[in-house]
Design a protein around this motif. Structure first.
Motif, short mmCIF file in Angstrom:
data_model
loop_
_atom_site.label_atom_id
_atom_site.label_comp_id
_atom_site.label_asym_id
_atom_site.label_seq_id
_atom_site.Cartn_x
_atom_site.Cartn_y
_atom_site.Cartn_z
N SER A 45 7.52 -8.80 -0.75
CA SER A 45 6.22 -8.75 -2.20
C SER A 45 5.14 -9.15 -0.90
N ALA A 46 3.68 -8.05 -1.35
CA ALA A 46 2.59 -8.39 -0.94
C ALA A 46 1.85 -9.31 -0.32
N ALA A 47 2.40 -10.64 -0.87
CA ALA A 47 1.96 -12.23 -0.75
C ALA A 47 2.76 -12.31 0.22
N ASP A 48 3.72 -12.00 0.66
CA ASP A 48 5.15 -12.30 1.95
C ASP A 48 3.80 -11.91 2.88
N LEU A 49 3.07 -10.57 2.63
CA LEU A 49 2.46 -10.22 3.81
C LEU A 49 1.27 -10.74 4.37
N ASN A 50 1.05 -11.77 3.27
CA ASN A 50 -0.32 -11.71 3.46
C ASN A 50 -1.36 -10.69 3.04
N ILE A 51 -1.16 -9.62 3.07
CA ILE A 51 -1.67 -8.77 2.08
C ILE A 51 -2.71 -9.12 0.70
N ASP A 52 -3.94 -9.33 1.13
CA ASP A 52 -5.55 -9.14 0.31
C ASP A 52 -5.44 -7.52 -0.53
N THR A 53 -4.55 -7.42 -2.16
CA THR A 53 -4.70 -6.22 -2.22
C THR A 53 -6.22 -6.01 -2.83
N LYS A 54 -6.70 -6.97 -3.39
CA LYS A 54 -8.52 -6.89 -3.68
C LYS A 54 -8.73 -5.82 -3.03
N ASN A 55 -8.60 -6.29 -1.55
CA ASN A 55 -9.61 -5.40 -0.14
C ASN A 55 -9.17 -3.77 -0.73
N LEU A 56 -8.09 -3.41 -0.54
CA LEU A 56 -7.10 -2.08 -0.83
C LEU A 56 -7.93 -1.22 -1.21
N PRO A 57 -8.61 -1.37 -2.40
CA PRO A 57 -10.15 -0.20 -3.07
C PRO A 57 -11.30 -0.03 -2.04
N ASN A 58 -11.58 -1.12 -1.33
CA ASN A 58 -12.54 -0.52 -0.37
C ASN A 58 -12.52 0.42 0.24
N TYR A 59 -12.10 1.84 0.10
CA TYR A 59 -12.97 3.03 1.19
C TYR A 59 -13.21 3.19 1.37
N ALA A 60 -13.58 3.41 2.76
CA ALA A 60 -15.43 3.33 3.03
C ALA A 60 -14.71 5.63 2.99
N PRO A 61 -15.38 6.53 2.33
CA PRO A 61 -15.25 8.14 2.89
C PRO A 61 -14.79 8.05 4.27
N ASP A 155 12.73 13.59 -5.96
CA ASP A 155 11.22 12.90 -5.89
C ASP A 155 11.15 12.49 -7.33
N SER A 156 10.49 11.03 -7.07
CA SER A 156 10.44 9.90 -7.50
C SER A 156 8.84 8.87 -7.21
N VAL A 157 8.38 8.26 -7.69
CA VAL A 157 7.99 7.59 -8.12
C VAL A 157 8.21 5.88 -8.37
N HIS A 158 7.20 4.96 -7.09
CA HIS A 158 7.55 3.70 -6.90
C HIS A 158 6.90 3.15 -7.20
N ASN A 159 6.61 1.52 -7.09
CA ASN A 159 6.06 0.79 -7.10
C ASN A 159 6.45 -0.89 -6.97
N SER A 160 5.47 -1.62 -6.96
CA SER A 160 5.79 -2.99 -6.39
C SER A 160 7.44 -3.77 -7.27
N GLU A 161 7.41 -3.28 -7.56
CA GLU A 161 8.69 -3.59 -8.85
C GLU A 161 10.32 -2.78 -8.51
N SER A 162 9.84 -1.50 -7.74
CA SER A 162 11.24 -0.85 -7.65
C SER A 162 11.57 -1.05 -6.90
N GLY A 163 12.74 -1.59 -6.33
CA GLY A 163 13.68 -1.28 -5.46
C GLY A 163 13.40 -0.52 -4.07
N ALA A 164 13.62 -1.33 -2.71
CA ALA A 164 13.70 -0.65 -1.42
C ALA A 164 14.31 1.05 -1.37
N ILE A 165 13.94 1.92 -0.51
CA ILE A 165 14.80 3.34 -0.50
C ILE A 165 14.88 2.98 0.86
N LEU A 166 16.77 3.89 1.17
CA LEU A 166 16.49 3.62 2.28
C LEU A 166 17.48 5.47 3.12
N LEU A 167 16.53 5.47 4.05
CA LEU A 167 17.01 6.82 4.62
C LEU A 167 17.75 6.97 5.77
#
Length: 250
Positions: A45-61, A155-167
């Motif tokens: 999860s994002a927590a395992d990676l210590n990623i602050d998801t609140k900061n992700l939307p702060n996109y600079a143009p 061709d599908s949509v995945h989110n944080s609840e989806s399983g990992a994808i293998l190639l």
């Protein structure tokens, strides 16, 4: 999961890929263990990676549409996190030559469109390569050497609840990834890493087939044209905020 589990996933990946690349595990055992690795990556999860998801939307143009956080890399594997900074931003259609990979969305939603290579002559169950059709909307027809026949793998949509994808080197190896409904982030594990020029990333464009030829296309073949890296795509390094991960023999 905890940071300790993230380290265990990295160690599991390194052990498996180092054994495979050095010929110390047969194909059947490798496939079984690769599926086990995918199951464990699915739990990250994002927590395992210590990623602050609140900061992700702060996109600079003026910033790049995509970012990359390097976690660890050696000659056997690489692990990192890609970010897509707002809706519609994407990593264009590209390949992973000779690689196995596992992708896990940890934040947001992404649409993943992936393609598998058409079987070649000489492979078990191989077939005659398809004839090159006429393509629509082109001033001139591309050379056969610049074309790759594929079939749509998913061709599908995945989110944080989806399983990992293998190639694998054959299945789902060419894909494009696009953020849906806001910014997104995903963990990416590849083996072996890109190593230009011998193992470089190629970009592709899907070609439309003329109407009459499309009607005669068998097995829904999609033709991809190799192109230079799209000018609108670039990726910048971001600081990785998570735990230090060590790979390699001890």
């Amino acid at each position: 999961m905890t940071s300790g589990n993230l380290q265990r996933v990295a160690s599991q990946a390194w052990e498996l890929f180092s054994m495979f690349r050095s010929g110390r595990i047969d194909g059947s055992r490798f496939a079984q263990n690769l599926n086990l690795l995918r199951d464990n990556v699915s739990k990250i999860s994002a927590a395992d990676l210590n990623i602050d998801t609140k900061n992700l939307p702060n996109y600079a143009p003026w910033a790049a549409p995509s970012g990359y956080m390097d976690i660890c890399e050696d000659s056997f594997m690489t692990m990192g996190v890609f970010t897509l900074r707002k809706t519609g931003m994407n990593i264009p259609l590209h390949d992973h030559p000779g690689m196995h990979g596992i992708l896990k969305v940890v934040y947001g939603q992404v649409r993943i469109r992936s393609y598998s290579y058409v079987e070649r002559i000489g492979q078990p169950g191989g077939q005659t390569p398809p004839a090159v059709p006429q393509f629509a909307g082109l001033a001139s027809q591309p050379s056969a050497e610049s074309l790759t026949p594929t079939r749509l793998a998913s061709d599908s949509v995945h989110n944080s609840e989806s399983g990992a994808i293998l190639l694998t080197p054959e299945i789902g190896n060419i894909h494009a990834i696009e953020a849906v409904d806001g910014p997104a982030a995903f963990l990416d594990v590849l083996s072996p890493p890109y190593d230009p020029p011998e193992r470089d990333c190629q970009y592709y464009h899907e070609l439309p087939v003329n109407g009459d030829a499309a009607a005669n296309q068998k097995d829904q073949i999609t033709w991809l044209l190799r192109i230079p890296q799209p000018k609108e795509f670039h990726c910048e390094l971001e600081d990785y905020p998570g735990p230090d991960i060590q790979i390699g023999s001890t």
